[in-house]
Structures are given as structure tokens and as C-alpha cells.
Design an enzyme around this catalytic site. Structure first.
Site, short mmCIF file in Angstrom:
data_model
loop_
_atom_site.label_atom_id
_atom_site.label_comp_id
_atom_site.label_asym_id
_atom_site.label_seq_id
_atom_site.Cartn_x
_atom_site.Cartn_y
_atom_site.Cartn_z
N GLY A 7 -2.20 -28.13 -57.25
CA GLY A 7 -2.38 -29.44 -56.60
C GLY A 7 -3.30 -29.36 -55.39
N ASP A 33 -5.41 -27.49 -60.67
CA ASP A 33 -5.13 -28.92 -60.48
C ASP A 33 -5.54 -29.69 -61.71
N ILE A 60 0.13 -27.99 -64.52
CA ILE A 60 1.18 -26.99 -64.21
C ILE A 60 2.26 -26.95 -65.29
N THR A 124 10.03 -32.19 -49.68
CA THR A 124 9.89 -33.35 -48.79
C THR A 124 11.21 -33.74 -48.14
N ASP A 125 11.10 -34.43 -47.01
CA ASP A 125 12.31 -34.95 -46.34
C ASP A 125 13.04 -35.99 -47.19
N GLU A 126 12.32 -36.58 -48.18
CA GLU A 126 12.94 -37.66 -48.96
C GLU A 126 14.12 -37.19 -49.79
N TYR A 148 11.00 -40.59 -57.45
CA TYR A 148 10.17 -39.52 -56.84
C TYR A 148 11.06 -38.53 -56.09
N ALA A 150 14.21 -38.03 -56.29
CA ALA A 150 15.15 -37.34 -57.19
C ALA A 150 14.45 -36.22 -57.95
N LYS A 152 11.86 -34.53 -56.87
CA LYS A 152 11.61 -33.44 -55.92
C LYS A 152 12.91 -32.67 -55.62
N ASN A 247 7.41 -48.85 -39.14
CA ASN A 247 6.19 -49.20 -39.87
C ASN A 247 5.38 -50.27 -39.14
N ARG A 271 10.48 -52.77 -50.78
CA ARG A 271 10.51 -51.74 -51.83
C ARG A 271 11.96 -51.58 -52.30
N GLY A 273 15.34 -49.94 -53.15
CA GLY A 273 15.91 -48.65 -52.73
C GLY A 273 15.23 -48.06 -51.51
P1 NAD Z 1 -1.37 -35.92 -53.66
O1 NAD Z 1 -0.89 -36.96 -54.62
O2 NAD Z 1 -2.47 -36.25 -52.71
O3 NAD Z 1 -1.84 -34.63 -54.47
C1 NAD Z 1 -1.16 -34.15 -55.60
C2 NAD Z 1 -2.11 -33.24 -56.37
O4 NAD Z 1 -1.39 -32.69 -57.49
C3 NAD Z 1 -3.34 -33.95 -56.95
O5 NAD Z 1 -4.50 -33.20 -56.69
C4 NAD Z 1 -3.04 -34.02 -58.45
O6 NAD Z 1 -4.21 -34.01 -59.25
C5 NAD Z 1 -2.21 -32.76 -58.64
N1 NAD Z 1 -1.34 -32.84 -59.83
C6 NAD Z 1 -0.50 -33.86 -60.18
N2 NAD Z 1 0.12 -33.58 -61.32
C7 NAD Z 1 -0.33 -32.35 -61.71
C8 NAD Z 1 -0.04 -31.51 -62.82
N3 NAD Z 1 0.83 -31.88 -63.78
N4 NAD Z 1 -0.67 -30.31 -62.90
C9 NAD Z 1 -1.55 -29.93 -61.94
N5 NAD Z 1 -1.87 -30.69 -60.89
C10 NAD Z 1 -1.26 -31.89 -60.77
O7 NAD Z 1 -0.07 -35.44 -52.89
P2 NAD Z 1 0.10 -34.88 -51.41
O8 NAD Z 1 0.41 -36.00 -50.50
O9 NAD Z 1 -1.02 -33.95 -51.09
O10 NAD Z 1 1.44 -34.04 -51.59
C11 NAD Z 1 1.40 -32.66 -51.91
C12 NAD Z 1 2.80 -32.12 -51.99
O11 NAD Z 1 3.46 -32.32 -50.74
C13 NAD Z 1 3.67 -32.84 -53.03
O12 NAD Z 1 4.48 -31.89 -53.67
C14 NAD Z 1 4.52 -33.81 -52.21
O13 NAD Z 1 5.75 -34.04 -52.83
C15 NAD Z 1 4.67 -33.03 -50.92
N6 NAD Z 1 4.88 -33.84 -49.70
C16 NAD Z 1 3.98 -34.80 -49.35
C17 NAD Z 1 4.16 -35.51 -48.16
C18 NAD Z 1 3.20 -36.58 -47.73
O14 NAD Z 1 3.47 -37.26 -46.73
N7 NAD Z 1 2.06 -36.76 -48.38
C19 NAD Z 1 5.27 -35.24 -47.36
C20 NAD Z 1 6.17 -34.25 -47.75
C21 NAD Z 1 5.95 -33.54 -48.91
O1 TDX Z 2 1.98 -50.92 -48.74
C1 TDX Z 2 2.90 -50.35 -48.13
N1 TDX Z 2 3.67 -51.07 -47.26
C2 TDX Z 2 4.71 -50.54 -46.56
O2 TDX Z 2 5.38 -51.23 -45.79
C3 TDX Z 2 3.21 -48.96 -48.31
C4 TDX Z 2 2.40 -48.12 -49.27
C5 TDX Z 2 4.26 -48.43 -47.61
N2 TDX Z 2 5.02 -49.19 -46.78
C6 TDX Z 2 6.16 -48.57 -46.07
C7 TDX Z 2 7.15 -47.86 -46.97
C8 TDX Z 2 7.65 -46.73 -46.10
O3 TDX Z 2 8.72 -47.19 -45.29
O4 TDX Z 2 5.62 -47.55 -45.21
C9 TDX Z 2 6.46 -46.39 -45.19
C10 TDX Z 2 5.67 -45.20 -45.66
O5 TDX Z 2 5.39 -45.40 -47.04
P1 TDX Z 2 4.56 -44.31 -47.90
O6 TDX Z 2 3.27 -44.03 -47.22
O7 TDX Z 2 4.55 -44.79 -49.30
O8 TDX Z 2 5.44 -43.01 -47.70
P2 TDX Z 2 6.98 -42.70 -48.03
O9 TDX Z 2 7.53 -43.62 -49.02
O10 TDX Z 2 7.69 -42.58 -46.71
O11 TDX Z 2 6.81 -41.24 -48.69
C11 TDX Z 2 5.89 -40.29 -48.11
O12 TDX Z 2 6.54 -39.33 -47.36
C12 TDX Z 2 7.25 -38.33 -48.04
C13 TDX Z 2 5.01 -39.65 -49.16
O13 TDX Z 2 4.38 -40.64 -49.95
C14 TDX Z 2 5.75 -38.68 -50.01
O14 TDX Z 2 4.87 -37.98 -50.89
C15 TDX Z 2 6.42 -37.68 -49.12
O15 TDX Z 2 7.23 -36.83 -49.88
#
Ligand code: NAD
Ligand code: TDX
Length: 333
Positions: A7, A33, A60, A124-126, A148, A150, A152, A247, A271, A273
């Protein structure tokens, strides 16, 4: 080290690869990826010619590809690959189950078969669910709300079982919400920055009072680096910035930085849940020697500037996301 990053073409993975190549010039990094809608090789244009970096397009879940990469030249795996957007998991959970759970299983099996030295699961914290007061510790039970979260949480449990049963040297990191460069413009901060830049409405869910703890992606990269080198196997590490914002606060800050009117805010249906608040107790990784270096106000402004200066990067991606918004809102966004 010979590292497999899965990824790595996504948001955090690409930031992490750039960080590692800069800090450890002798490490070899393979990026596996699938290039889903959120994977983008442009995120790594500046490092793609580095002789210690190579990219392999693959899934993967594909045992053949994973085995061949791990067998050939890998001693460490960091699994960032996932379907990562909560709203997409609510509309279409299947790919989350397939990638986040089965994909993790495939990697764990390869790690076991080829006796790798370290396996790091990026979680993730989720997985803890929502918390009204106080902060979750690593030992708290899992209570995920969305498909999502669940998926993770399931992956975390699989990883822990591989440690208990097979002594697989694995570590889990659970970070809070990241923000920074190269984040796909569907998550709150980049969506709202880019919508505001286009003078589009900012769809704020519910009452806008949900709380997230915002962590700059490069601070997360430093935390993952520390866990990779100093973390104890079999352990879980929370990574939060102690930087909680509602937010609506985030939304107003973005509009203020851009000099745009709050009239762009549109309160929309909540949203399903929707977790009210995430909060992590990160004392364990802090004891290991980590703390966030980036000040939120400065880093948010810097992030806004990055999106302002990289319109060509996100415009095309927003077009890609139109299909999803049509499904979510039943209209063009
Ligand atoms: P992202 O969606 O930007 O990137 C995910 C990457 O995984 C992409 O490049 C996609 O092409 C690749 N991918 C998806 N399915 C695949 C598969 N089957 N095989 C190979 N590659 C695949 O996500 P992100 O925000 O960079 O998150 C990365 C990791 O961190 C994730 O595991 C997510 O759960 C975790 N995470 C993200 C956040 C956040 O705030 N973004 C917070 C906590 C944890
Ligand atoms: O259009 C929107 N409007 C809105 O009010 C979007 C996209 C989000 N929101 C709210 C929902 C959440 O309370 O903003 C907050 C943040 O939303 P997201 O950016 O979708 O993040 P969240 O749902 O908190 O999850 C993120 O953090 C944990 C990442 O997407 C996950 O990948 C990570 O694991």
C-alpha cells in the site's frame, strides 16, 4: 533491511517510503500496491529512480505475487495496504473484508513461511470504537462501529493470533486520524480544502461536533520508524497526537486559512454509526521516546498550501471519486 511496504502508493505509505529512503540510504524497499482508486504512483515520482526502491503492481491477496516478493528479498513487512475510507465501507463493505482481512492473512502466511524478522501491521484507533470521556489504552477491548473498523479489528486479531500460535514477530500500530500531503481528497481535511478551493459546499455530517485527534502524517512515519526499530514484538502501540478537534473547528480553520466564507458549510445527514469521539492514550509509545513534532496550526496551514499548489495532483483524483459521491449523495458533489 530489506523491507516490503504494502500500500505504498497510498497516502501514509508513500510518505513513509519517502521518509525511509531519506533516513536510511542502505535500506532496500519494495512497494507492493494494487493501485486501487486511492493508490497513485505520482505520490512517489521524486523517489522512483532511487536504486534502493522498486515498485510491483500486485494485490496483497494474491499468494503467488506475495510469496515471490517475500521469498526473493524481504526480511521485514509493513502492511499499509487497505481499503481505508469509512463511508465507502458503509456503501460497499465487500472489498474491505477481502483486502483488510484476507489480504492481511495472505501476508501473515508469507511472513510465517519465509521466517521474516519483523511484521508491522498498520492499524487504527477506529478499532476501539467511540469514547465519550478519557482515552483508550492498548489493552482496551475492541468495539468497532463501521465495516471498515471491523475489518481492521479482525486483521489485528489475526496478527495477534499469529504471534501467540506461531511466534510470528509482529507488532501492531494504531494511530489516530492522519493529515498531510498526498491524502486522497475524500477524507475530511483534503475534501474540505479542495471543495473550498473550488467554491463547492463542504458537507459536514450531523451536528459537526464529532471529535478526532489529528496527527501529521510525518509524525506518524516517525512513530512507525521507532516501532520498527525499537518496538517489542507481540505488542500494540497507540499513536495519537493529543490534538483533539471537533469537525466544525477543523472546517472553520480550513475556511479561515483559505479566506473563504463559512456560508460554504452545508450540514448534511449524519454518517450511519458515526463514532462521536476518538481518543488514544499514547503513553506507551511516548515512553519509547516518541512525541509529535508538528504544531497543528502550522502543519494544517502548510497542508492547505500544499493542496493550493498541487491542483493538478488532486483535480484528476476528484474526478475519479465522482462515481462514489453519486452513490453517496445520489447527485454530483
Ligand atoms: P490510502 O487509501 O491512501 O492507501 C491505501 C493503499 O493501499 C493504496 O495505495 C491502495 O492502492 C492500496 N491497496 C488497497 N487494496 C490493496 C490490495 N488488495 N493489494 C495491494 N494494495 C492495495 O490509505 P491511507 O490513509 O494511506 O492508510 C494506510 C493505512 O493506514 C491503512 O491500513 C489504514 O487503515 C491505516 N490508517 C489510516 C489512517 C488515516 O487517517 N488515513 C489512520 C489510522 C490508520
Ligand atoms: O464529508 C465529510 N464530512 C464529515 O463531516 C467527511 C468525509 C467526513 N466528515 C466527518 C466524519 C468524521 O467524524 O469528519 C470526520 C473525519 O472523517 P474521515 O476523514 O472520513 O475520517 P474517519 O472516519 O475519522 O477515519 C479516518 O481515521 C481513521 C480514516 O479515514 C481512517 O482510514 C483511519 O483509520
Amino acid at each position: 533491511m530489506r523491507i516490503l511496504v504494502t500500500g505504498g502508493a497510498g497516502f501514509i505509505g508513500s510518505n513513509f517510503i519517502r521518509y525511509l529512503l531519506g533516513k536510511y540510504p542502505d535500506y532496500e524497499i519494495t512497494n507492493l500496491d494494487k493501485l486501487t482508486y486511492s493508490g497513485n504512483l505520482e505520490n512517489l515520482r521524486d523517489v522512483e529512480k532511487n536504486p534502493n526502491y522498486r515498485f510491483i503492481k500486485g494485490d496483497i491477496r494474491d499468494k503467488k505475487v506475495v510469496d515471490s516478493v517475500v521469498k526473493e528479498r524481504v526480511d521485514t513487512i509493513l502492511n499499509f495496504a487497505a481499503e481505508s475510507h469509512v463511508d465507502r465501507s458503509i456503501l460497499e463493505p465487500e472489498s474491505f473484508i477481502r483486502t483488510d482481512i484476507y489480504g492481511t492473512y495472505t501476508l501473515l502466511e508469507a511472513a510465517r513461511r519465509y521466517k521474516i524478522n519483523r511484521y508491522i501491521q498498520i492499524s487504527t484507533d477506529e478499532v476501539y470504537g467511540s469514547i465519550e470521556k478519557g482515552s483508550f489504552k492498548e489493552t482496551d477491548p475492541l468495539n468497532p462501529s463501521s465495516p471498515y473498523a471491523a475489518s481492521k479489528a479482525s486483521a489485528d486479531l489475526l496478527c495477534l493470533s499469529y504471534f501467540t500460535t506461531y511466534k510470528l514477530p509482529m507488532i501492531i500500530t494504531r494511530s489516530s486520524n492522519n493529515y498531510g500531503h498526498y491524502q486522497f481528497p475524500e477524507k475530511l481535511i483534503p475534501l474540505f480544502i479542495t471543495n473550498a478551493l473550488e467554491n463547492k459546499l463542504l458537507p459536514l455530517y450531523g451536528d459537526g461536533m464529532n471529535v478526532r485527534d489529528w496527527l501529521y502524517a510525518l509524525d506518524n512515519c516517525r512513530a512507525i520508524d521507532l516501532i520498527l526499530h525499537k518496538g517489542e514484538i507481540g505488542e500494540i502501540y497507540n499513536v495519537g497526537a493529543d490534538n483533539e478537534r471537533t469537525n466544525i473547528e477543523i472546517t472553520k480553520s480550513v475556511l479561515k486559512i483559505l479566506g473563504k466564507s463559512e456560508d460554504l458549510i452545508r450540514k448534511v445527514k449524519d454518517r450511519p454509526g458515526h463514532d462521536r469521539r476518538y481518543s488514544l492514550d499514547s503513553s506507551k509509545i511516548r515512553k519509547l521516546g516518541w512525541e509529535p513534532e508538528h504544531n497543528f496550526e502550522k502543519a494544517l496551514k502548510e497542508t492547505v498550501d500544499w493542496y493550493r499548489n498541487n491542483e493538478s495532483w488532486w483535480k484528476r483524483l476528484k474526478e475519479k471519486a465522482e462515481e462514489f459521491y453519486k452513490k453517496q449523495y445520489g447527485m454530483e458533489n
